[in-house]
Design an enzyme around this catalytic site. Structure first.
Site, PDB file in Angstrom:
ATOM      1  N   TRP A 185       0.871  -1.184   0.000  1.00 11.95           N
ATOM      2  CA  TRP A 185       0.000   0.000   0.000  1.00 11.95           C
ATOM      3  C   TRP A 185       0.904   1.229   0.000  1.00 11.95           C
ATOM      4  O   TRP A 185       1.789   1.351   0.848  1.00 11.95           O
ATOM      5  CB  TRP A 185      -0.917   0.057   1.223  1.00 11.95           C
ATOM      6  CG  TRP A 185      -1.564   1.408   1.310  1.00 11.95           C
ATOM      7  CD1 TRP A 185      -2.465   1.941   0.434  1.00 11.95           C
ATOM      8  CD2 TRP A 185      -1.293   2.438   2.280  1.00 11.95           C
ATOM      9  NE1 TRP A 185      -2.777   3.230   0.797  1.00 11.95           N
ATOM     10  CE2 TRP A 185      -2.075   3.563   1.925  1.00 11.95           C
ATOM     11  CE3 TRP A 185      -0.465   2.510   3.405  1.00 11.95           C
ATOM     12  CZ2 TRP A 185      -2.058   4.750   2.661  1.00 11.95           C
ATOM     13  CZ3 TRP A 185      -0.450   3.687   4.141  1.00 11.95           C
ATOM     14  CH2 TRP A 185      -1.249   4.800   3.765  1.00 11.95           C
ATOM     15  N   GLU A 224      -2.988  -2.609  -2.675  1.00  9.74           N
ATOM     16  CA  GLU A 224      -4.176  -2.075  -1.996  1.00  9.74           C
ATOM     17  C   GLU A 224      -4.633  -0.743  -2.576  1.00  9.74           C
ATOM     18  O   GLU A 224      -3.885   0.234  -2.616  1.00  9.74           O
ATOM     19  CB  GLU A 224      -3.850  -1.904  -0.507  1.00  9.74           C
ATOM     20  CG  GLU A 224      -5.024  -1.412   0.323  1.00  9.74           C
ATOM     21  CD  GLU A 224      -4.720  -1.426   1.825  1.00  9.74           C
ATOM     22  OE1 GLU A 224      -3.576  -1.753   2.207  1.00  9.74           O
ATOM     23  OE2 GLU A 224      -5.628  -1.091   2.601  1.00  9.74           O
ATOM     24  N   LYS A 226      -7.101   2.677  -2.603  1.00 11.85           N
ATOM     25  CA  LYS A 226      -7.604   3.576  -1.559  1.00 11.85           C
ATOM     26  C   LYS A 226      -8.337   4.756  -2.182  1.00 11.85           C
ATOM     27  O   LYS A 226      -8.084   5.144  -3.313  1.00 11.85           O
ATOM     28  CB  LYS A 226      -6.414   4.040  -0.707  1.00 11.85           C
ATOM     29  CG  LYS A 226      -6.784   5.024   0.384  1.00 11.85           C
ATOM     30  CD  LYS A 226      -5.854   4.944   1.575  1.00 11.85           C
ATOM     31  CE  LYS A 226      -6.169   6.058   2.553  1.00 11.85           C
ATOM     32  NZ  LYS A 226      -5.662   5.829   3.883  1.00 11.85           N
ATOM     33  N   ASP A 257      -9.736  -3.088   1.199  1.00  9.61           N
ATOM     34  CA  ASP A 257      -9.878  -2.559   2.557  1.00  9.61           C
ATOM     35  C   ASP A 257     -11.261  -1.940   2.629  1.00  9.61           C
ATOM     36  O   ASP A 257     -11.601  -1.058   1.818  1.00  9.61           O
ATOM     37  CB  ASP A 257      -8.773  -1.516   2.817  1.00  9.61           C
ATOM     38  CG  ASP A 257      -8.801  -0.975   4.232  1.00  9.61           C
ATOM     39  OD1 ASP A 257      -9.879  -0.572   4.698  1.00  9.61           O
ATOM     40  OD2 ASP A 257      -7.730  -0.911   4.870  1.00  9.61           O
ATOM     41  N   HIS A 260     -11.908   1.874   2.291  1.00  7.04           N
ATOM     42  CA  HIS A 260     -11.280   2.618   1.196  1.00  7.04           C
ATOM     43  C   HIS A 260     -12.205   2.981   0.047  1.00  7.04           C
ATOM     44  O   HIS A 260     -11.768   3.106  -1.101  1.00  7.04           O
ATOM     45  CB  HIS A 260     -10.076   1.838   0.676  1.00  7.04           C
ATOM     46  CG  HIS A 260      -8.927   1.862   1.643  1.00  7.04           C
ATOM     47  ND1 HIS A 260      -7.661   1.445   1.322  1.00  7.04           N
ATOM     48  CD2 HIS A 260      -8.859   2.293   2.920  1.00  7.04           C
ATOM     49  CE1 HIS A 260      -6.872   1.593   2.370  1.00  7.04           C
ATOM     50  NE2 HIS A 260      -7.577   2.100   3.353  1.00  7.04           N
ATOM     51  N   HIS A 284      -8.826  -6.352   4.007  1.00  8.40           N
ATOM     52  CA  HIS A 284      -8.492  -5.572   5.194  1.00  8.40           C
ATOM     53  C   HIS A 284      -9.823  -5.206   5.826  1.00  8.40           C
ATOM     54  O   HIS A 284     -10.479  -4.256   5.402  1.00  8.40           O
ATOM     55  CB  HIS A 284      -7.713  -4.302   4.822  1.00  8.40           C
ATOM     56  CG  HIS A 284      -6.253  -4.532   4.689  1.00  8.40           C
ATOM     57  ND1 HIS A 284      -5.340  -3.510   4.581  1.00  8.40           N
ATOM     58  CD2 HIS A 284      -5.532  -5.680   4.693  1.00  8.40           C
ATOM     59  CE1 HIS A 284      -4.119  -4.027   4.500  1.00  8.40           C
ATOM     60  NE2 HIS A 284      -4.204  -5.332   4.556  1.00  8.40           N
ATOM     61  N   ASP A 292     -12.195   6.893   6.298  1.00  6.69           N
ATOM     62  CA  ASP A 292     -11.388   5.706   6.561  1.00  6.69           C
ATOM     63  C   ASP A 292     -10.828   5.797   7.985  1.00  6.69           C
ATOM     64  O   ASP A 292      -9.619   5.876   8.188  1.00  6.69           O
ATOM     65  CB  ASP A 292     -10.254   5.653   5.514  1.00  6.69           C
ATOM     66  CG  ASP A 292      -9.407   4.402   5.637  1.00  6.69           C
ATOM     67  OD1 ASP A 292      -9.903   3.399   6.178  1.00  6.69           O
ATOM     68  OD2 ASP A 292      -8.244   4.438   5.193  1.00  6.69           O
ATOM     69  N   ASP A 294     -10.783   3.734  10.477  1.00  9.48           N
ATOM     70  CA  ASP A 294     -10.196   2.543  11.106  1.00  9.48           C
ATOM     71  C   ASP A 294     -10.713   2.287  12.506  1.00  9.48           C
ATOM     72  O   ASP A 294      -9.943   1.973  13.418  1.00  9.48           O
ATOM     73  CB  ASP A 294      -8.661   2.620  11.056  1.00  9.48           C
ATOM     74  CG  ASP A 294      -8.125   2.399   9.659  1.00  9.48           C
ATOM     75  OD1 ASP A 294      -8.362   1.315   9.118  1.00  9.48           O
ATOM     76  OD2 ASP A 294      -7.493   3.318   9.093  1.00  9.48           O
ATOM     77  N   ASP A 324      -7.586  -4.593   9.570  1.00  6.25           N
ATOM     78  CA  ASP A 324      -6.849  -3.334   9.465  1.00  6.25           C
ATOM     79  C   ASP A 324      -7.635  -2.206  10.118  1.00  6.25           C
ATOM     80  O   ASP A 324      -8.458  -1.564   9.473  1.00  6.25           O
ATOM     81  CB  ASP A 324      -6.526  -3.009   8.001  1.00  6.25           C
ATOM     82  CG  ASP A 324      -5.597  -1.797   7.892  1.00  6.25           C
ATOM     83  OD1 ASP A 324      -5.000  -1.414   8.922  1.00  6.25           O
ATOM     84  OD2 ASP A 324      -5.485  -1.235   6.792  1.00  6.25           O
TER      85      ASP A 324
HETATM   86  C1  RNT Z   1      -4.012   2.635   4.839  1.00  6.40           C
HETATM   87  C2  RNT Z   1      -4.106   1.215   4.457  1.00  6.40           C
HETATM   88  C3  RNT Z   1      -3.008   0.308   4.953  1.00  6.40           C
HETATM   89  C4  RNT Z   1      -2.571   0.596   6.371  1.00  6.40           C
HETATM   90  C5  RNT Z   1      -1.643  -0.427   6.971  1.00  6.40           C
HETATM   91  C6  RNT Z   1      -1.011   0.053   8.233  1.00  6.40           C
HETATM   92  O1  RNT Z   1      -5.127   3.349   4.550  1.00  6.40           O
HETATM   93  O2  RNT Z   1      -5.341   0.709   4.875  1.00  6.40           O
HETATM   94  O3  RNT Z   1      -3.365  -1.008   4.777  1.00  6.40           O
HETATM   95  O4  RNT Z   1      -3.670   0.753   7.220  1.00  6.40           O
HETATM   96  O5  RNT Z   1      -0.738  -0.824   6.043  1.00  6.40           O
HETATM   97 ZN    ZN Z   2      -5.641  -1.394   4.692  1.00 11.12          ZN
END
Ligand code: RNT
Ligand code: ZN
Length: 417
Positions: A185, A224, A226, A257, A260, A284, A292, A294, A324
């Protein structure tokens, strides 16, 4: 909770599901064999052991709950403790900045497997397999552009880093006799308007082609996509469209993810399209709140739908499940365990769907019956199956893990300051 009550409830649940053509024992067996790649970075707010430099690259942790893991021993202890409260056998997902650098500064273009030997050893001793991630954030050369940087020296630095990471992942895979999944990523993007959208994407594609050209049999790479990063709101080089095209044309694993995408997008609906054109998916699993953010994964509709789509597509063997999220506002190990158990709940729920019957209705054009069963399936005795799964695997059933985390907090994490 009395063991006999859990067993009796399960016996009832088993029959109830069997009447709809669902084998609960089989679902449990699949769940037991499906590892979750636990993200090491939930233990320490994505800081790692390279330097004291703060987080950058458009990602951010919020919160200041005491007890963050401060070194490699604490990360390892926390991972093992969290794992002891989660049924099944799980993997550990490491980032490059979590290398065992022994207090020495090892720059990203100098890293090699030496710094991960102790992790490989530790993983072996604890029966865990490793996954890996290159780290392009939190470094003086991170800037706004890494692999897509038009400056050849900076681009070469990150290409070298990512190539080295793939070799480390390959060594991990070889040692564990199972491919190590390595995620790439990069945060590359632009805060404000850019007139070089095409050029940066061309550079990223070329950099990735160069990186992925090396054949390494014991690892698999994934990339990945985003939507945007903080401070990089106007443009993301590695957008969904970019990586869909890249992964489909190069036959590379796509990392999905759940944080994202646009907040109103149906992320689960991407599964059935991606799986037709990319070899595998890396998930993720996260919980975006307005962005995003998390937040800790919970059993919510988007996550339930995600796993349902994978199971409905018959593609569990083509999906690698990783977590994630990084919440620093509550007990971090509690957050780890909640998200892992929630992920298992979502997968179990998907495995318990009366799919054969639903498909029969659908094929016969019986729309009312299909909708009725989808609706009734929501209140089938799912909890009894999940409780039994945990009991069978010797981990706390239901909320019984709360006092365990409190005990670890009192004895271990609260003493870190
Ligand atoms: C960031 C991505 C990525 C990170 C990790 C720490 O937006 O989701 O995967 O969260 O690599
Ligand atoms: Zn991620």
């Amino acid at each position: 909770m009395k063991e006999s009550d859990i067993l009796n409830s399960y016996a009832y649940a088993r029959e109830r599901y069997a009447a709809l053509g669902v084998d609960t024992d089989k679902a449990i067996a699949i769940l037991e064999q499906t590892p979750i790649s636990l993200h090491c970075w939930q233990t320490d707010d994505v800081i790692g052991f390279e330097s004291a430099a703060g987080l950058s690259g458009g990602i951010q942790t919020t919160g200041n709950y005491p007890g963050r893991a401060r070194n490699i021993d604490e990360v390892r202890a926390d991972v093992l403790f969290a794992k002891s409260l989660i049924a099944g056998n799980h993997r550990l997902n490491l980032h490059e900045i979590y290398g065992d650098f022994g207090g020495k500064f090892v720059d990203r273009d100098q890293v090699d497997v030496r710094y991960f030997e102790s992790w490989i050893q530790w993983a072996k001793e604890n029966g865990m397999k490793l996954d890996f991630n290159s780290t392009s954030f939190g470094h003086p050369k991170s800037g706004d552009l890494s692999l897509a940087n038009p400056d050849p020296a900076i681009r070469a630095f990150w290409i070298e880093h990512t190539k080295r990471c793939r070799r480390i992942a390959d060594a991990m895979g070889k040692a564990q006799g199972d491919p190590c999944i390595m995620n790439i990523w990069v945060h590359d993007g632009s805060k404000d308007l850019t007139v070089e959208r095409y050029r940066y994407r061309e550079l990223l594609a070329a950099a990735l082609d160069e990186i992925l050209a090396e054949k390494l049999p014991d690892m698999k790479s994934c990339v990945e996509a985003k939507l945007f990063g903080i401070g990089l709101e106007s443009y993301t080089v590695g957008s969904m469209d970019f990586f869909e095209g890249y992964c489909a044309s190069r036959k590379v694993i796509y990392t999905l993810d759940t944080g994202h995408y646009e907040p109103t997008e149906n992320v689960s609906d991407k599964v059935a399209s991606l799986l037709l054109f990319v070899p595998e998916l890396m998930l993720h699993v996260s919980r975006p709140v307005r962005w995003d953010s998390d937040h800790v994964t919970i059993m919510n509709d988007p996550t339930l739908d995600l796993f349902k789509e994978i199971v409905r597509a018959g593609a569990l063997h083509r999906a690698h499940i990783g977590l994630d999220y990084f919440d620093a506002s509550i007990n971090r190990i509690g957050a780890y365990v909640i998200g892992s158990r929630a992920t298992q709940k979502c997968l179990l729920s998907a495995l318990l769907e009366p799919l054969a019957k639903l498909r029969e209705y659908e094929d016969a054009g019986k729309g009312f019956q299909r909708l009725a069963l989808l609706e009734e399936a929501k209140t089938l005795p799912f909890g009894a199956v999940f409780d039994y799964f945990n009991l069978k695997n010797g981990v706390p059933v239901g909320e019984a893990f709360i006092p365990e985390i409190e005990r670890y907090e009192n004895e271990v994490t609260a003493k870190r300051c």
